[in-house]
Structure formats: C-alpha cells, structure tokens
Design a protein around this motif. Structure first.
Motif, short mmCIF file in Angstrom:
data_model
loop_
_atom_site.label_atom_id
_atom_site.label_comp_id
_atom_site.label_asym_id
_atom_site.label_seq_id
_atom_site.Cartn_x
_atom_site.Cartn_y
_atom_site.Cartn_z
N LYS A 134 0.82 -1.21 0.00
CA LYS A 134 0.00 0.00 0.00
C LYS A 134 0.86 1.27 0.00
O LYS A 134 0.34 2.38 -0.03
N GLY A 135 2.18 1.11 0.07
CA GLY A 135 3.06 2.28 0.04
C GLY A 135 3.36 2.86 1.41
O GLY A 135 3.78 4.02 1.52
N CYS A 136 3.17 2.06 2.45
CA CYS A 136 3.48 2.50 3.81
C CYS A 136 4.90 2.11 4.18
O CYS A 136 5.47 1.18 3.61
N THR A 137 5.45 2.80 5.17
CA THR A 137 6.70 2.39 5.78
C THR A 137 6.31 1.48 6.94
O THR A 137 5.41 1.81 7.71
N VAL A 138 6.95 0.32 7.05
CA VAL A 138 6.56 -0.65 8.08
C VAL A 138 7.79 -1.05 8.90
O VAL A 138 8.81 -1.45 8.34
N LEU A 139 7.66 -0.89 10.23
CA LEU A 139 8.75 -1.22 11.15
C LEU A 139 8.36 -2.39 12.05
O LEU A 139 7.21 -2.54 12.43
N HIS A 140 9.37 -3.16 12.43
CA HIS A 140 9.23 -4.22 13.43
C HIS A 140 9.70 -3.65 14.75
O HIS A 140 10.63 -2.82 14.79
N HIS A 141 9.10 -4.08 15.86
CA HIS A 141 9.47 -3.53 17.17
C HIS A 141 10.90 -3.87 17.61
O HIS A 141 11.42 -3.28 18.53
N LYS A 142 11.54 -4.80 16.90
CA LYS A 142 12.93 -5.12 17.25
C LYS A 142 13.92 -4.21 16.52
O LYS A 142 15.13 -4.38 16.63
N GLY A 143 13.39 -3.23 15.80
CA GLY A 143 14.27 -2.21 15.23
C GLY A 143 14.75 -2.47 13.82
O GLY A 143 15.84 -2.08 13.45
N PHE A 144 13.93 -3.13 13.01
CA PHE A 144 14.28 -3.22 11.59
C PHE A 144 13.08 -2.81 10.75
O PHE A 144 11.94 -2.85 11.19
N ILE A 145 13.40 -2.39 9.54
CA ILE A 145 12.36 -1.94 8.61
C ILE A 145 12.07 -3.07 7.64
O ILE A 145 12.99 -3.75 7.17
N TYR A 146 10.79 -3.31 7.40
CA TYR A 146 10.41 -4.29 6.40
C TYR A 146 10.61 -3.65 5.03
O TYR A 146 10.31 -2.47 4.84
N THR A 147 11.12 -4.42 4.10
CA THR A 147 11.33 -3.93 2.74
C THR A 147 10.83 -4.96 1.74
O THR A 147 10.58 -6.12 2.10
N SER A 148 10.72 -4.55 0.49
CA SER A 148 10.33 -5.51 -0.55
C SER A 148 11.41 -6.57 -0.72
O SER A 148 11.14 -7.66 -1.20
N GLU A 149 12.64 -6.27 -0.27
CA GLU A 149 13.73 -7.23 -0.37
C GLU A 149 13.68 -8.29 0.72
O GLU A 149 14.06 -9.43 0.50
N ASN A 150 13.23 -7.93 1.95
CA ASN A 150 13.26 -8.92 3.03
C ASN A 150 11.92 -9.57 3.34
O ASN A 150 11.87 -10.60 4.00
N ILE A 151 10.81 -9.02 2.87
CA ILE A 151 9.51 -9.54 3.28
C ILE A 151 9.25 -10.95 2.73
O ILE A 151 8.69 -11.79 3.44
N ASP A 152 9.67 -11.23 1.51
CA ASP A 152 9.45 -12.57 0.95
C ASP A 152 10.17 -13.63 1.78
O ASP A 152 9.60 -14.69 2.06
N GLN A 153 11.40 -13.35 2.16
CA GLN A 153 12.17 -14.30 2.98
C GLN A 153 11.50 -14.51 4.34
O GLN A 153 11.40 -15.63 4.83
N LEU A 154 11.03 -13.42 4.96
CA LEU A 154 10.36 -13.52 6.26
C LEU A 154 9.08 -14.35 6.16
O LEU A 154 8.81 -15.21 7.01
N LEU A 155 8.28 -14.10 5.12
CA LEU A 155 7.04 -14.86 4.92
C LEU A 155 7.34 -16.33 4.64
O LEU A 155 6.65 -17.23 5.14
N GLN A 156 8.38 -16.61 3.85
CA GLN A 156 8.76 -17.99 3.53
C GLN A 156 9.20 -18.74 4.80
O GLN A 156 8.79 -19.88 5.02
N THR A 157 9.99 -18.08 5.63
CA THR A 157 10.44 -18.69 6.88
C THR A 157 9.24 -18.98 7.78
O THR A 157 9.16 -20.06 8.39
N ARG A 158 8.31 -18.04 7.87
CA ARG A 158 7.10 -18.24 8.68
C ARG A 158 6.30 -19.43 8.16
O ARG A 158 5.84 -20.28 8.93
N TYR A 159 6.15 -19.53 6.85
CA TYR A 159 5.40 -20.62 6.24
C TYR A 159 6.07 -21.97 6.54
O TYR A 159 5.40 -22.93 6.94
#
Length: 148
Positions: A85-110
């Motif tokens: 949606k074009g928002c900036t998204v942060l995790h409470h542990k101090g990192f920013i979600y990006t189009s580069e890292n979100i796929d890896q995070l979702l894959q690991t969760r799956y």
C-alpha cells in the motif's frame, strides 16, 4: 503521515507515543477489546478497539492506512500488505520491512508453520531486549524525522 500501531502485543508503544506526539504526528493504536483500558492517552493519540478475532486489528489498520503512513507491527502478513500500500513498516525489534526482506520472512514463517503442523518443534522468537528497544527508538526517530 499517521502512525498505526498493531498494539495488542507491541512492547514499544511508549516510545511511539512519546516520540510521535513530540513530532506532532497522529498516533493510532489498534487493539482488541480484550485489551480495553480506561487509561487517558495524550493529545494526538487515538485508540481503536476491534473484535478479538484473528487478524481483526490487521484488517482495520489496512482499511485506515494510506500511502506514506507508518505502521509498527511484528506480523509479517500485515507488513507485506502495508508495503504493498506504500506505507513504511517497522518491526518492534528495530528493523524496517522492505520488498527485499519480506518474501524471505514470509517464507520462513510458512516453513515453520508446516514443520509445526507436521509435529516438529520450532524455536520461538528470541526474547525482546533493552538493546532491541534502543535499536527501535533510533530507527523510529530517524524515520519520523524525515517527515518533519
């Protein structure tokens, strides 16, 4: 810009409220009725209560958030939707979600979910530390300072 907090289990609400109101950025905490509180919030902070159902807070945040808003969540699914949606998204542990890292995070969760479904034990998240909190504070201030 508005700041939306997926607030049910967010350990950095105090930082967000303090720094967000100082920068005069509206803060919206979205939480379930099971976390209802009569606590008075500072000016510029709004609390929206949603049903306790799974993902109710996520759906409300996505309904309200606009391009350029800031979302704080530990939920990778919500982070993915927020990025789209074009928002900036942060995790409470101090990192920013990006189009580069979100796929890896979702894959690991799956993969972890599939392993648990298959009866395997998986490690939970590491404990939240004071270093994580400070890392979040620094990143959060950096992000909201760009808005000023």
């Amino acid at each position: 810009m508005k700041i939306y907090i997926d607030a049910d289990a967010c350990p950095v609400k105090d930082i967000i409220i303090s720094e967000g109101t100082k920068a005069e950025i509206p803060v919206v905490m979205v939480t379930s009725f099971s976390h209802f509180s009569n606590a008075e919030q500072p000016s510029g902070v709004e609390t929206i209560y949603v049903d306790s159902g799974a993902d109710a807070a996520d759906y409300r945040i996505m309904k309200l958030a606009q391009r350029g808003d800031l979302i704080v969540t530990q939920d990778y699914g919500l982070a993915s939707l927020g990025l789209a949606k074009g928002c900036t998204v942060l995790h409470h542990k101090g990192f920013i979600y990006t189009s580069e890292n979100i796929d890896q995070l979702l894959q690991t969760r799956y993969l972890s979910a599939m392993a648990r479904k298959g009866g395997k034990r998986t490690k939970g998240p590491k404990p939240f530390t004071s270093e994580d909190k400070e890392k979040f504070r620094e990143l959060f201030i950096k992000i909201i300072s760009k808005n000023e």
